[in-house]
Write an enzyme that holds these catalytic residues in place. Structure first.
Site, PDB file in Angstrom:
ATOM      1  N   LYS A  87       0.854  -1.193   0.000  1.00  0.00           N
ATOM      2  CA  LYS A  87       0.000   0.000   0.000  1.00  0.00           C
ATOM      3  C   LYS A  87       0.880   1.229   0.000  1.00  0.00           C
ATOM      4  CE  LYS A  87      -4.177   1.733   0.521  1.00  0.00           C
ATOM      5  NZ  LYS A  87      -3.838   2.607  -0.638  1.00  0.00           N
ATOM      6  N   LYS A 123       5.289   2.539  -2.938  1.00  0.00           N
ATOM      7  CA  LYS A 123       5.158   3.933  -3.364  1.00  0.00           C
ATOM      8  C   LYS A 123       5.354   4.024  -4.859  1.00  0.00           C
ATOM      9  CE  LYS A 123       4.516   7.903  -1.223  1.00  0.00           C
ATOM     10  NZ  LYS A 123       3.891   8.001   0.113  1.00  0.00           N
ATOM     11  N   THR A 207      -5.449  12.406   6.729  1.00  0.00           N
ATOM     12  CA  THR A 207      -4.055  12.629   7.112  1.00  0.00           C
ATOM     13  C   THR A 207      -3.969  13.797   8.093  1.00  0.00           C
ATOM     14  OG1 THR A 207      -3.384  11.832   4.944  1.00  0.00           O
ATOM     15  CG2 THR A 207      -1.708  12.949   6.242  1.00  0.00           C
ATOM     16  N   ASN A 238      -3.095  18.522   0.527  1.00  0.00           N
ATOM     17  CA  ASN A 238      -3.972  17.454   1.039  1.00  0.00           C
ATOM     18  C   ASN A 238      -3.976  17.405   2.565  1.00  0.00           C
ATOM     19  OD1 ASN A 238      -4.328  16.704  -1.626  1.00  0.00           O
ATOM     20  ND2 ASN A 238      -2.985  14.920  -1.537  1.00  0.00           N
ATOM     21  N   SER A 366      -7.440   4.874   4.276  1.00  0.00           N
ATOM     22  CA  SER A 366      -7.327   4.110   3.026  1.00  0.00           C
ATOM     23  C   SER A 366      -7.646   2.646   3.283  1.00  0.00           C
ATOM     24  CB  SER A 366      -5.906   4.197   2.461  1.00  0.00           C
ATOM     25  OG  SER A 366      -5.755   5.339   1.657  1.00  0.00           O
TER      26      SER A 366
HETATM   27  N1  GLU Z   1       0.297   8.900   0.474  1.00  0.00           N
HETATM   28  C1  GLU Z   1      -0.158   8.682   1.807  1.00  0.00           C
HETATM   29  C2  GLU Z   1       1.006   8.330   2.711  1.00  0.00           C
HETATM   30  O1  GLU Z   1       2.125   8.652   2.424  1.00  0.00           O
HETATM   31  C3  GLU Z   1      -1.293   7.687   1.874  1.00  0.00           C
HETATM   32  C4  GLU Z   1      -0.964   6.304   1.391  1.00  0.00           C
HETATM   33  C5  GLU Z   1      -2.187   5.412   1.273  1.00  0.00           C
HETATM   34  O2  GLU Z   1      -3.257   5.819   1.670  1.00  0.00           O
HETATM   35  O3  GLU Z   1      -2.012   4.302   0.769  1.00  0.00           O
HETATM   36  O4  GLU Z   1       0.832   7.794   3.767  1.00  0.00           O
END
Ligand code: GLU
Length: 433
Positions: A87, A123, A207, A238, A366
């Protein structure tokens, strides 16, 4: 405006303006080693966990509006598949590198483990300045990048989400592209989607909300009253814009906020709705009438109680860490603090809520979204926020206890907890074949 007058070619060029001089993956491995020492992790497991399991680089063409063809470079990295599907978000930024994406994937593994989610870390990133693309170009880039990484992703394999400069619309295109390629709709292939496509209530704010829950816990530990405290937020995207608003709702005075073009400062507190309206009109928070412009570097040093870095990595360095006045730093961004700064801040008594805990609210919701999609059964916003608070509070208590037990700062404590969990499950699974 300078940004809009840049040539089209600039959209694919890496800018030299990167803040951090250090290879970010080296930073992630250095942090890992410190925590692995605390845990007394054996050499074999160190070798396994200090590298990324899968790394894909793709170079792909996009036809631009003027008929020209540009080739973009993107990556998708899965750090460790031991805990389950992987994820992590996808970012669009002109400075994206493979090293950065690897670091961010590793941090996702620890982050998911700290809050107890059944995911490994991943990522993705495309080296592009999306602000220079039209909507059609952005959609085409997203669809082609999705198709290039399609062999790696899937609702039971690897589930992308928004990150820097990506949003629910980008996730909608990603989900549609994946679904078209397999021939049926798969909402669970990504999270952070619009609500009508199987997105979750509360995901957009998660977040920032999780980060503010973390600040509330830290304030309790420090015996600090947030009412009347002063907050500075770097980044108004965000995570940052929501964190700022929720800090204000708790009675904190938000005295400065910024975005990639600069910041605005008012020691009496900013009217955040007016700042947001100004940004919607002009593209930036800088130039706000009821504030004074402040550069991003100087913003970190402003007088405040709570500092929320919510932009990019490598912002708090050995150089500026000695001059930061905040009592609490809550990392809504990933990797904003370099290891040398961690030591300085700890010695100075600054309480750092590290990224892998402080911004874990995003991936937590998420996870809720993914569960709702798999079951085709949506939750209410109240259910989402309640469960988020519970998870953040429990994780805080566990990380804080670990930091007391080993006498280490909160980053090493959070890493130690995350790494211990991932090491244990990898140990139990054993090595194939
Ligand atoms: N991009 C966000 C993070 O760095 C969310 C990642 C997600 O929800 O999978 O945690």
């Amino acid at each position: 405006m300078a940004v809009e007058t840049l040539t089209r070619e600039t959209a694919v060029e890496s800018s030299q303006l990167s803040h951090h001089e250090r290879d970010l993956f080296e930073v992630a491995v250095e942090q890992f080693e410190i925590a692995a020492d605390v845990l007394g992790l054996d050499d074999g497991m160190r070798r396994v966990l200090s590298c990324c399991q899968r790394e894909l680089t793709v170079n792909f063409p996009v036809e631009m509006d003027d008929g020209s063809v540009q080739v973009f470079t993107g990556h998708r990295v899965q750090h460790n598949t031991g805990p389950g599907p992987t994820k992590g978000g996808i970012r669009y930024h002109q400075n994206v590198t493979l090293a950065e994406v690897k670091a961010l994937a590793m941090w996702m593994t620890w982050k998911c483990a700290v809050v107890g989610l059944p995911f490994g870390g991943a990522k993705g990133g495309v080296q592009v300045n999306p602000k220079l693309l039209s909507r059609t170009e952005l959609q085409n880039l997203t669809r082609r990048y999705t198709t290039e990484i399609q062999p790696m992703i899937g609702q039971n394999k690897d589930i992308p989400a928004p990150d820097v400069n990506t949003n629910p619309q980008v996730m909608a295109w990603l989900m549609d592209t994946y679904s078209m390629n397999v021939g049926y709709s798969v909402p669970g292939v990504t999270t952070g989607k619009p609500l009508v496509l199987g997105g979750s209530e509360g995901r957009n704010e998660a977040t920032g909300r999780g980060c503010v829950f973390a600040v509330e816990q830290a304030a309790k530990t420090l015996g600090m009253d947030l009412t009347g405290s002063r907050t500075v937020v770097q980044g108004f995207g965000n995570a940052g814009a929501v964190a700022a608003r929720l800090m204000a709702e708790l009675g904190s005075k938000v005295v400065a906020v910024s975005d990639s073009r600069g910041g605005t400062h008012n020691p009496n507190g900013l009217d955040l709705a007016a700042v947001a309206a100004h940004k919607a009109r002009t593209g930036s928070v800088s130039g706000f009438r009821e504030g004074e412009d402040v550069a991003n570097d100087d913003l970190l040093l402003l007088d405040c109680d709570v500092l929320i870095p919510a932009a990019l990595e490598g912002q708090i360095t050995g150089e500026n860490a000695t001059r930061i006045t905040a009592r609490i730093i809550a990392e809504a961004a990933n990797g904003p603090t370099l290891p040398e700064a961690d030591t300085i801040l700890y010695d100075r008594g600054v309480f750092v809520l590290p990224d892998i805990f402080a911004n874990a609210g995003g991936v937590t919701v998420s996870y809720f979204e993914w569960v709702q999609d798999l079951q085709a059964f949506p939750w209410t916003e109240q259910e989402v926020n309640q469960r988020l608070r519970q998870i953040m509070t429990r994780a805080y208590e566990a990380v804080h206890e670990t930091s007391q037990k080993y006498k280490v700062h909160m980053r090493t404590a959070a890493l130690a907890r995350g790494i211990a969990r991932v090491a244990e499950l990898n140990e139990l699974r054993g090595i194939y074949p």
